[in-house]
Structure formats: structure tokens, C-alpha cells
Design a protein around this motif. Structure first.
Motif, PDB file in Angstrom:
ATOM      1  N   GLY A 439      -5.159  -5.413   1.447  1.00 27.97           N
ATOM      2  CA  GLY A 439      -3.942  -4.676   1.158  1.00 27.97           C
ATOM      3  C   GLY A 439      -3.367  -3.953   2.352  1.00 27.97           C
ATOM      4  N   GLY A 440      -4.194  -3.635   3.375  1.00 25.52           N
ATOM      5  CA  GLY A 440      -3.697  -2.962   4.567  1.00 25.52           C
ATOM      6  C   GLY A 440      -3.665  -1.460   4.452  1.00 25.52           C
ATOM      7  N   LEU A 441      -4.033  -0.879   3.287  1.00 26.87           N
ATOM      8  CA  LEU A 441      -4.020   0.568   3.103  1.00 26.87           C
ATOM      9  C   LEU A 441      -5.365   1.000   2.526  1.00 26.87           C
ATOM     10  CD1 LEU A 441      -0.492   1.151   1.526  1.00 26.87           C
ATOM     11  CD2 LEU A 441      -1.179   1.691   3.852  1.00 26.87           C
ATOM     12  N   VAL A 487       3.670  14.213   5.898  1.00 21.92           N
ATOM     13  CA  VAL A 487       2.781  13.564   6.861  1.00 21.92           C
ATOM     14  C   VAL A 487       2.357  12.188   6.356  1.00 21.92           C
ATOM     15  CG1 VAL A 487       0.507  13.694   7.946  1.00 21.92           C
ATOM     16  CG2 VAL A 487       1.970  15.718   7.890  1.00 21.92           C
ATOM     17  N   VAL A 488       1.956  12.113   5.072  1.00 22.27           N
ATOM     18  CA  VAL A 488       1.499  10.827   4.523  1.00 22.27           C
ATOM     19  C   VAL A 488       2.623   9.803   4.520  1.00 22.27           C
ATOM     20  CG1 VAL A 488       0.680   9.695   2.425  1.00 22.27           C
ATOM     21  CG2 VAL A 488      -0.359  11.836   3.159  1.00 22.27           C
ATOM     22  N   GLU A 489       3.810  10.216   4.076  1.00 22.05           N
ATOM     23  CA  GLU A 489       4.930   9.273   4.042  1.00 22.05           C
ATOM     24  C   GLU A 489       5.365   8.871   5.438  1.00 22.05           C
ATOM     25  OE1 GLU A 489       7.903  11.141   1.691  1.00 22.05           O
ATOM     26  OE2 GLU A 489       6.945  10.611  -0.236  1.00 22.05           O
ATOM     27  N   PHE A 490       5.248   9.782   6.410  1.00 25.84           N
ATOM     28  CA  PHE A 490       5.573   9.425   7.790  1.00 25.84           C
ATOM     29  C   PHE A 490       4.642   8.339   8.309  1.00 25.84           C
ATOM     30  CE2 PHE A 490       4.801  10.126  12.353  1.00 25.84           C
ATOM     31  CZ  PHE A 490       6.042   9.806  12.838  1.00 25.84           C
ATOM     32  N   HIS A 491       3.404   8.329   7.840  1.00 26.31           N
ATOM     33  CA  HIS A 491       2.438   7.311   8.259  1.00 26.31           C
ATOM     34  C   HIS A 491       2.493   6.060   7.391  1.00 26.31           C
ATOM     35  CE1 HIS A 491       0.760  10.672  10.538  1.00 26.31           C
ATOM     36  NE2 HIS A 491       0.103   9.765  11.265  1.00 26.31           N
ATOM     37  N   GLY A 493       2.258   5.893   3.927  1.00 25.26           N
ATOM     38  CA  GLY A 493       1.425   5.924   2.729  1.00 25.26           C
ATOM     39  C   GLY A 493       2.094   6.672   1.592  1.00 25.26           C
ATOM     40  N   THR A 494       1.331   6.902   0.538  1.00 26.06           N
ATOM     41  CA  THR A 494       1.818   7.645  -0.625  1.00 26.06           C
ATOM     42  C   THR A 494       0.764   8.691  -1.001  1.00 26.06           C
ATOM     43  OG1 THR A 494       0.835   6.047  -2.171  1.00 26.06           O
ATOM     44  CG2 THR A 494       3.123   5.679  -1.508  1.00 26.06           C
ATOM     45  N   ILE A 495       1.199   9.711  -1.732  1.00 31.38           N
ATOM     46  CA  ILE A 495       0.298  10.772  -2.157  1.00 31.38           C
ATOM     47  C   ILE A 495       0.666  11.172  -3.574  1.00 31.38           C
ATOM     48  CG2 ILE A 495       1.758  12.587  -1.171  1.00 31.38           C
ATOM     49  CD1 ILE A 495      -0.844  14.093  -0.470  1.00 31.38           C
ATOM     50  N   ARG A 496      -0.364  11.518  -4.373  1.00 34.35           N
ATOM     51  CA  ARG A 496      -0.132  11.876  -5.765  1.00 34.35           C
ATOM     52  C   ARG A 496      -1.323  12.677  -6.279  1.00 34.35           C
ATOM     53  NH1 ARG A 496      -3.218   8.442  -9.010  1.00 34.35           N
ATOM     54  NH2 ARG A 496      -4.106   6.663  -7.863  1.00 34.35           N
ATOM     55  N   ILE A 497      -1.122  13.277  -7.442  1.00 36.54           N
ATOM     56  CA  ILE A 497      -2.191  13.966  -8.157  1.00 36.54           C
ATOM     57  C   ILE A 497      -2.705  13.015  -9.243  1.00 36.54           C
ATOM     58  CG2 ILE A 497      -2.819  15.979  -9.512  1.00 36.54           C
ATOM     59  CD1 ILE A 497      -2.077  16.646  -6.663  1.00 36.54           C
ATOM     60  N   ASP A 498      -4.020  12.822  -9.311  1.00 32.62           N
ATOM     61  CA  ASP A 498      -4.595  11.923 -10.306  1.00 32.62           C
ATOM     62  C   ASP A 498      -4.553  12.617 -11.673  1.00 32.62           C
ATOM     63  OD1 ASP A 498      -5.930  10.074 -11.773  1.00 32.62           O
ATOM     64  OD2 ASP A 498      -7.843  10.241 -10.700  1.00 32.62           O
ATOM     65  N   PRO A 499      -3.724  12.110 -12.618  1.00 33.28           N
ATOM     66  CA  PRO A 499      -3.619  12.786 -13.926  1.00 33.28           C
ATOM     67  C   PRO A 499      -4.848  12.569 -14.815  1.00 33.28           C
ATOM     68  CG  PRO A 499      -2.281  10.804 -13.925  1.00 33.28           C
ATOM     69  CD  PRO A 499      -2.807  10.948 -12.531  1.00 33.28           C
ATOM     70  N   VAL A 513      -4.976   1.793   7.893  1.00 29.12           N
ATOM     71  CA  VAL A 513      -6.155   2.016   8.728  1.00 29.12           C
ATOM     72  C   VAL A 513      -6.513   0.716   9.429  1.00 29.12           C
ATOM     73  CG1 VAL A 513      -8.597   2.665   8.751  1.00 29.12           C
ATOM     74  CG2 VAL A 513      -6.997   3.841   7.233  1.00 29.12           C
ATOM     75  N   GLU A 514      -6.782   0.813  10.714  1.00 30.74           N
ATOM     76  CA  GLU A 514      -7.276  -0.332  11.485  1.00 30.74           C
ATOM     77  C   GLU A 514      -8.764  -0.488  11.238  1.00 30.74           C
ATOM     78  OE1 GLU A 514      -3.861  -1.825  13.036  1.00 30.74           O
ATOM     79  OE2 GLU A 514      -5.879  -2.566  13.417  1.00 30.74           O
ATOM     80  N   ARG A 515      -9.195  -1.680  10.875  1.00 31.62           N
ATOM     81  CA  ARG A 515     -10.627  -1.929  10.702  1.00 31.62           C
ATOM     82  C   ARG A 515     -11.315  -1.852  12.063  1.00 31.62           C
ATOM     83  NH1 ARG A 515     -12.677  -4.062   6.077  1.00 31.62           N
ATOM     84  NH2 ARG A 515     -11.210  -4.743   4.492  1.00 31.62           N
TER      85      ARG A 515
END
Length: 527
Positions: A439-441, A487-491, A493-499, A513-515
Motif C-alpha cells: 500500500g505504500g503507507l 503535519v500528517v497531511e503535509f506528509h 497521510g491521514t489522521i483520525r480517532i478510532d471510534p 515510509v521507505e522500507r
């Protein structure tokens, strides 16, 4: 099939390519059917004449000659027997009788449709019968002797009758030979007609093929070529080039559709050009706005900080020097002033840090998240020790991003988990990592056992200055999670609260992330 002036349009102007092809094929098949029937007729005529010569005329003449030879053999045998009186001389007679019967039987079949031939055959048969009854049969039936007296007595009569018979045979053979010659001439003429017919068929086929090819070229391929050429010109960017509209009805309709599409593209291009100019103007305005924001940030970081520090310093000086000397209300006012100045300074610093994300801090490089989290834990060591927090984490991989921004991300998340803890238990914070494969993320989760966030506020907490508690209960400016989101969106990605997690708070975010072999080895060593 080409485009005609409006005044010259006929009923075929509305014909489509499919109809033109159908009509052309029908006409071609009709012509070929007519030519084929002519060819078949010529072939049948030639075959009939060939069959007539080979199977009838030629064999009839042959059997007529055989009939004559059989009668001559009979005459020779009878005459020899009459002179010598020896039975051996009757052998040719017996053979001739057998051959005569066979020849007559075959001639009857071969001359079944020839009236003259049948009449001549009947005359020959009658004359042969008269000669045989008057001369051949009586002599052949006589008692053998040195000479047969009947043969001498009827010699002249027999000769006369046989000469008459031979003239009839000659006339029959002449007629059959003439019939065969006529059939041969008819066969030669039929062969010539057949050859010319097939030559004409070949010529007509070539002409029809040429006409069909020319019709297809002028009616279909040429209009398609012109349409394709103008369409390619438009595709190259020459939108002012009009589309060629020629050919059958469906090709003209296609050309009109392409022309409509060209007009629409031209309109869209003009609209896009207008939108681009507006975007350029807006970009220039945005650039000016960003410049003004940078100037504001500079003013906030320098010009506002200095008087704020003076206000804070002097209020703190008043608090230290005159604390307890004034009345209780005065001490309270001074405390309010000191607190307000300190909170204003913290708010300005947080706003400066928030504005710098993605604008000033933008050095993307490979970052070891193990080191970043380690430095963050060192920075929070006092808060960790005072709260008794226990922080554990999975082996962290390497990320591509800005080390400073990623440090701000981890520090805000971990400090929030420590800050919003339950009063009856120590913070238990867990950092987990999920490998998404191709997936690359990578997916990170910061899980704690704190007070949690109600479902209705799980989206609002990422809004700037959004607070769920009073400053007395939990200090802060309400910028921390908003900065994490930025910061996350600039990189990427996405961010959320797990309901689904209700035992505290679980913040889930993703980062590209680079492997690395080291990270993978560390994850395998610490499952």
C-alpha cells in the motif's frame, strides 16, 4: 457518395455507409449471378455438344460402318459357299449375322431422336432383310456340294439387291457423317462462345472490382481520411481547423459530431484560459497574502514578543515586589495579568509553529522514527516521571519527511496522552505499527487509557483552537491536534480517532515510509 451541393441532393444523399455497402454488394452479386448464368449456359452448351459427338454421333457412324462390314462379310461368306460348297466359307456369314444384330441394336438406341436416321436405318434393315431372304438364307441353308446351283441361279439378283443395300448404307453413313460434322462445327462455335463469355466475365469482374474500389475510395476511405486528417490537426492543438464533413450520411453525422466536439473543446479551452488567468491572479494574490502572513509572523515573533515580554516581566516584578503589600483583590488582578501574559506568549509561539508547518520546515529526508520518538521521550521525561506514565512501542521503521515536524507530531500526541489521563490510574501508552504491504503507507496508532473523547467530538478535536475542557482543568491552547493533522497531511497521510476503542483514546495516522533492511530486521527480531 461525396458531398453534393444542396440543389443537387438526391434520394441517395441520406444513405449511410452500411446502405451503400449493402446496395453495392447486391448489385455486384446480381452482376456476378448473371455472368455466372451465362458462363454456366455456355458450359452446358459445350458439354451437350461434346456429349452428342462423343456419345451419339461418333458411335452412330462407327456402328453404321460396322453394320456395312457385317453385311459385306455375310455377302462374301454366302458367295464363297455358293461357289465352293464348303461349310468353312460360311464362317464369315455367321460372324456377320451376329455383328449385324449388335450394330442394329446399338443404332436403334443412338438414333432414337433422329427421325431421318431412323428412316434410313429402317430402309437398310428392310433391304438387308430382302437380300437375306432371297439370297443369303436360302444359299446358306442349301446342302453342301461342290457348288450350290441356287447361288448361280440367283447370282445376278443377289448382286443387284446387295448393290441397292450398299447404296442405302452409303447414304446412311453420309448422313451420319454430315450430322457429326455439323455437331463438330456447333461444338467449335460453342467453344468460341464459351471462351469469349469467360473472357467477358473476367473483364466485367475486373471492371466491377475497379468500380467498387473507386466507389469505396471516393465514398468511404477518402471522407474518412479527410475526417481523420482534420481530427488529428485538432488533436495537435489547431482548434481553429474546421472538421471535413463529406461522404455518406453516417460519416457526415460523425463529422458533425466531431465538429461539435471541436467547438465544445474550443469553448472549454477559452473557459480554461479564462480560469487560468483567474488562477494566476489568485495565485499572485495568494503569494501577496503569504508574504503578508510571513511579515505578520515576523512581527508576531519580534515586535509583539518584545512588548509582551515587557508586560510579563513587569507584572511578574509587581507580583514579587508588591505581593502581599496590597489588598487581596490587587494580588488577584496581578496574578490574572501574569497568567494572561504567559498564555498569550505560549499562544503566539504555538501559532508561529503552526504557520511554519509546510512553509518553513520542509526538509524531506530519511528519518529514523526510533530516534525521533527517543528524543521526544527525553523532552517529556519530567512529565512522564511526574505522571508515572509507561510508554512502550513497536520497532519503528524509517520515514521520509521533515524530522522537526515529525518530532512535533510525536510530542503533541504523547503529551496529550499524558495530559488527559484519569486521576485514578497512571497513563499506559502504547505505540503500534502495522505494515500495509504494497500500500505504500504504514499505519501508526497511539493508544492510551485516559479519559477518552466522545464520538461527537472526534472530528472537532482536529479544528484549530477547539477545546473540550476548561483551561483550569487541562491547560493548553487547543492547537496540538490541529498541528498533528497539518503535519500528517503535509506528509501525505491521514489522521483520525478510532471510534471502536472506548477504554481511552486511540489516535490512528498513516505515513509514507521507505522500507529498510534494518527496520525489517528489527521488526523480525522483536515480533
Amino acid at each position: 457518395m461525396n458531398e453534393q451541393p444542396p440543389g443537387a441532393r438526391t434520394a441517395t444523399a441520406g444513405w449511410t455507409t452500411h446502405r451503400w455497402l449493402r446496395v453495392s454488394v447486391a448489385v455486384t452479386l446480381t452482376v456476378l449471378a448473371v455472368l455466372g448464368s451465362l458462363g454456366v449456359s455456355a458450359m452446358n452448351r459445350t458439354s451437350q455438344l461434346t456429349e452428342q459427338i462423343v456419345d451419339r454421333r461418333g458411335p452412330a457412324l462407327t456402328y453404321a460402318v460396322r453394320l456395312e462390314a457385317a453385311l459385306v462379310n455375310q455377302e462374301t461368306g454366302v458367295r464363297g459357299y455358293g461357289l465352293a460348297g464348303q461349310r468353312d466359307f460360311l464362317q464369315p456369314y455367321a460372324t456377320g449375322v451376329t455383328e449385324e444384330r449388335d450394330a442394329l441394336r446399338r443404332l436403334e438406341t443412338l438414333l432414337a431422336d433422329d427421325r431421318r436416321g431412323r428412316a434410313e436405318l429402317a430402309a437398310v434393315r428392310e433391304l438387308a432383310g430382302q437380300w437375306q431372304s432371297r439370297f443369303a438364307v436360302p444359299i446358306a441353308s442349301a446342302v453342301p456340294d461342290r457348288a450350290v446351283p441356287l447361288a448361280a441361279a440367283r447370282a445376278e439378283e443377289g448382286k443387284t439387291r446387295f448393290d441397292t443395300l450398299r447404296r442405302a448404307l452409303t447414304a446412311q453413313q453420309a448422313h451420319l457423317a454430315e450430322e457429326r460434322a455439323a455437331a463438330s462445327r456447333d461444338l467449335r462455335r460453342a467453344t468460341h462462345v464459351r471462351n469469349w463469355t469467360f473472357a467477358g466475365i473476367a473483364l466485367v469482374i475486373v471492371l466491377v472490382a475497379g468500380l467498387v474500389f473507386e466507389a469505396l475510395r471516393r465514398g468511404i476511405t477518402a471522407p474518412l481520411g479527410r475526417l481523420g486528417h482534420t481530427a488529428r490537426e485538432v488533436a495537435k492543438g489547431r482548434f481553429e481547423q474546421p472538421i471535413a464533413i463529406t461522404g455518406p450520411a453516417d460519416l457526415r453525422q460523425l463529422g458533425q459530431d466531431v465538429e461539435s466536439m471541436r467547438g465544445r473543446l474550443l469553448e472549454e479551452l477559452e473557459f480554461s484560459e479564462t480560469s487560468r488567468r483567474l488562477l494566476d491572479e489568485q495565485a499572485a494574490d495568494l503569494q501577496r497574502s503569504n508574504t503578508e502572513l510571513e511579515q505578520f509572523a515576523y512581527v508576531a515573533s519580534h515586535d509583539l514578543q518584545e512588548p509582551l515580554r515587557k508586560v510579563s516581566s513587569f507584572t511578574q516584578l509587581l507580583q514579587r515586589r508588591y505581593g502581599g503589600q496590597l489588598d487581596e483583590r490587587a494580588d488577584q488582578y496581578i496574578a490574572f495579568a501574569v497568567d494572561g501574559a504567559n498564555r498569550m506568549q505560549v499562544l503566539i509561539n504555538d501559532l508561529l509553529a503552526f504557520s511554519r508547518v509546510g512553509r518553513v520546515l520542509n526538509d524531506h529526508e530519511e528519518v529514523a522514527l526510533e530516534d525521533v520518538v527517543g528524543r521526544t521521550l527525553d523532552n517529556l521525561s519530567v512529565a512522564i516521571e511526574e505522571s508515572g506514565a509507561e510508554i512502550t512501542h513497536d520497532p519503528l521503521p524509517k520515514a521520509v519527511g521533515d524530522a522537526t515536524q515529525l518530532g512535533m507530531l510525536w510530542q503533541n500526541l504523547l503529551s496529550n496522552s499524558i495530559k488527559f489521563r484519569r486521576p485514578d490510574r497512571s497513563p499506559d501508552i502504547r505505540i503500534s505499527v502495522t505494515d500495509p504491504g504494497d500500500g505504500g503507507l504504514w499505519e501508526f496508532a497511539v493508544t492510551d487509557n485516559g479519559i477518552g473523547i466522545d464520538r461527537e467530538f472526534q472530528e472537532k478535536v482536529f479544528v484549530l483552537f477547539q477545546r473540550l475542557h476548561t483551561r483550569d482543568a487541562y491547560p493548553g491552547t487547543g492547537i496540538g491536534l490541529a498541528m498533528c493533522k497539518k503535519v500528517v497531511e503535509f506528509h501525505g497521510g491521514t489522521i483520525r480517532i478510532d471510534p471502536a476503542y472506548t477504554a481511552g483514546t486511540r489516535v490512528v495516522f498513516t505515513l509514507p515510509v521507505e522500507r529498510s533492511a534494518a527496520a525489517d530486521g528489527a521488526r523480525e527480531a522483536h515480533p
